[in-house]
Design an enzyme around this catalytic site. Structure first.
Site, short mmCIF file in Angstrom:
data_model
loop_
_atom_site.label_atom_id
_atom_site.label_comp_id
_atom_site.label_asym_id
_atom_site.label_seq_id
_atom_site.Cartn_x
_atom_site.Cartn_y
_atom_site.Cartn_z
N ASP A 19 0.88 -1.17 0.00
CA ASP A 19 0.00 0.00 0.00
C ASP A 19 0.91 1.22 0.00
OD1 ASP A 19 -2.30 1.68 0.33
OD2 ASP A 19 -1.84 1.84 2.44
N SER A 20 0.30 2.38 -0.20
CA SER A 20 1.07 3.62 -0.15
C SER A 20 1.57 3.90 1.27
CB SER A 20 0.19 4.77 -0.62
OG SER A 20 -1.01 4.79 0.13
N CYS A 82 -4.21 -1.10 -1.99
CA CYS A 82 -4.37 0.35 -2.11
C CYS A 82 -5.34 0.55 -3.26
CB CYS A 82 -3.02 0.99 -2.43
SG CYS A 82 -3.11 2.74 -2.85
N GLU A 161 -4.90 9.05 9.70
CA GLU A 161 -3.49 8.92 10.10
C GLU A 161 -3.20 9.62 11.41
OE1 GLU A 161 -0.57 9.39 7.11
OE2 GLU A 161 -1.38 7.65 6.04
N CYS A 193 -11.28 3.43 -0.03
CA CYS A 193 -9.93 3.88 0.32
C CYS A 193 -9.56 3.14 1.60
CB CYS A 193 -9.92 5.38 0.56
SG CYS A 193 -8.37 5.99 1.27
N HIS A 195 -7.97 3.86 4.14
CA HIS A 195 -8.01 4.57 5.42
C HIS A 195 -9.42 4.72 5.99
CE1 HIS A 195 -3.96 5.58 4.30
NE2 HIS A 195 -3.78 6.36 5.35
N1 DGL Z 1 -4.07 3.76 0.16
C1 DGL Z 1 -4.74 4.81 -0.55
C2 DGL Z 1 -5.99 4.24 -1.20
O1 DGL Z 1 -6.57 3.26 -0.76
C3 DGL Z 1 -5.09 5.97 0.35
C4 DGL Z 1 -3.91 6.79 0.82
C5 DGL Z 1 -3.18 7.47 -0.32
O2 DGL Z 1 -3.71 8.44 -0.91
O3 DGL Z 1 -2.08 7.03 -0.62
O4 DGL Z 1 -6.43 4.77 -2.19
#
Ligand code: DGL
Length: 274
Positions: A19-20, A82, A161, A193, A195
Site C-alpha cells: 500500500d502507499s 491500495c 493517520e 480507500c 483509510h
Molecule cells: N491507500 C490509498 C488508497 O486506498 C489511500 C492513501 C493514499 O492516498 O495514498 O487509495
C-alpha cells in the site's frame, strides 16, 4: 545418475501486500484473520504516500517498484492493498508477473452489488480512484442497472493517520463530503480507500444507520483465500504464519500509526530503499 534439482518454489512463499502507507494494514488484518497460517510480507511506501493525489503514471511507477521489492522476496501472490494503485496499475502488474496479482477494487464492487437492494450505490475514495472511474466500471460490469454515485474525500486520509476518528471535527468534514448522498437515496456506501474503515463510526453516523458500509478488506481476504486454494498453494503448516513489515520511511512512525490499522503491534519493521 539421477540428478534432482531442488528448485525454490513460489508456492512456498509469503503473501506480498503493498500500500502507499499504513492504510493497507486494514487489508493485511483481514487476510491474517482469515488465513492465520499464511506468512505475509507487507510493504508500506510511506516515503511516497499519498498516492491518491498523484497522476496515474506516477502511481504506476510506484506500484512497479513496490511489486519488484516484494517479488524479490519470493512472494506467491501479490495483493495491491491500495485502491488508488489498484485503480491504475493492476493490468500492468498482471502482465509483468506470472503470479496472481489481486487488487481491492473488484472485491469491494462485488461486496456492494451483493448487499444493495435499491441498486443505488455510493463510492467514496481518493481523487485518483474517483477520477479513474474504476468503481463505476467494476460495479456496472457486475450489475449494469446499478446507479453509482462517487465522491472524493481526501481529508479522510490525514484524519485517519492522525487518529482523529470521532468527534466534532471529523463529523463536520464527513457532513460536508457526504450530505449530497441524501438526495441519491443510496442504501450502500463503498469505503473505497484503505483509510476510511477507521472512520466507520463517524461516516455511519452521518449517512444514517440504514446505509450499509462496504469495506473491501474482508472480501479481498476471501478472494485471496479462494485464489490460493484454487492454486493448491495455501500454507499447509499448522503453525502461525510469520509477518514482516517493510517501509520506505521512518519505521518508528509506521509502528506507531500502524497499530490502529492492524489492531496489534506492527513488528518487525524494516526500512527498504524505493
Ligand atoms: N491507500 C490509498 C488508497 O486506498 C489511500 C492513501 C493514499 O492516498 O495514498 O487509495
Amino acid at each position: 545418475m539421477l540428478v534432482v534439482l531442488l528448485m525454490p518454489s513460489n508456492f512456498e512463499g509469503s503473501i506480498g501486500i503493498f500500500d502507499s502507507g499504513v492504510g493497507g494494514l486494514t487489508v493485511a488484518k483481514a487476510i491474517m484473520k482469515r488465513m492465520p497460517n499464511e506468512s505475509i510480507i507487507y510493504l508500506g511506501d510511506t516515503a511516497r504516500v499519498p498516492y491518491g493525489t498523484k497522476s496515474p503514471d506516477t502511481v504506476i511507477r510506484y506500484a512497479q517498484t513496490c511489486s519488484k521489492i516484494l517479488m524479490e522476496r519470493g512472494v506467491k501472490l501479490l495483493v495491491i492493498a491500495c485502491n488508488t494503485a489498484s485503480a491504475h496499475a493492476i493490468p500492468i502488474l498482471q502482465e509483468e508477473y506470472s503470479i496472481p496479482v489481486l487488487g481491492v477494487v473488484n472485491p469491494g464492487a462485488q461486496a456492494a452489488v451483493d448487499v444493495t437492494q435499491t441498486k443505488s450505490i455510493g463510492v467514496i475514495a481518493t481523487e485518483g480512484t474517483i477520477s479513474s472511474e474504476i468503481y463505476p466500471q467494476a460495479i456496472r460490469s457486475l450489475d449494469p442497472s446499478a446507479q453509482v454515485h462517487t465522491k472524493a474525500c481526501p481529508m479522510f486520509v490525514p484524519l485517519a493517520e492522525e487518529g482523529w476518528l470521532e468527534g466534532e471535527v471529523p463529523r463536520q468534514i464527513a457532513q460536508a463530503y457526504l450530505e449530497e448522498y441524501a438526495i441519491h437515496n443510496i442504501d450502500t456506501l463503498v469505503l473505497g480507500c484503505t483509510h476510511y474503515p477507521l472512520l466507520t463510526n463517524t461516516i455511519q453516523e452521518v449517512v444514517g444507520k440504514d446505509v450499509r458500509l462496504v469495506d473491501s478488506a474482508k472480501e479481498t481476504a476471501r478472494v485471496v483465500h479462494e485464489t490460493l486454494n484454487a492454486m493448491d498453494a495455501l500454507a499447509d503448516s499448522n503453525e502461525l504464519g510469520i509477518h514482516e513489515f517493510l517501509v520506505s520511511d521512518d519505521p518508528d512512525k509506521f509502528n506507531r500509526i500502524g497499530e490502529a490499522f492492524l489492531g496489534q503491534r506492527v513488528e518487525p519493521v524494516e526500512w527498504v530503499d524505493v
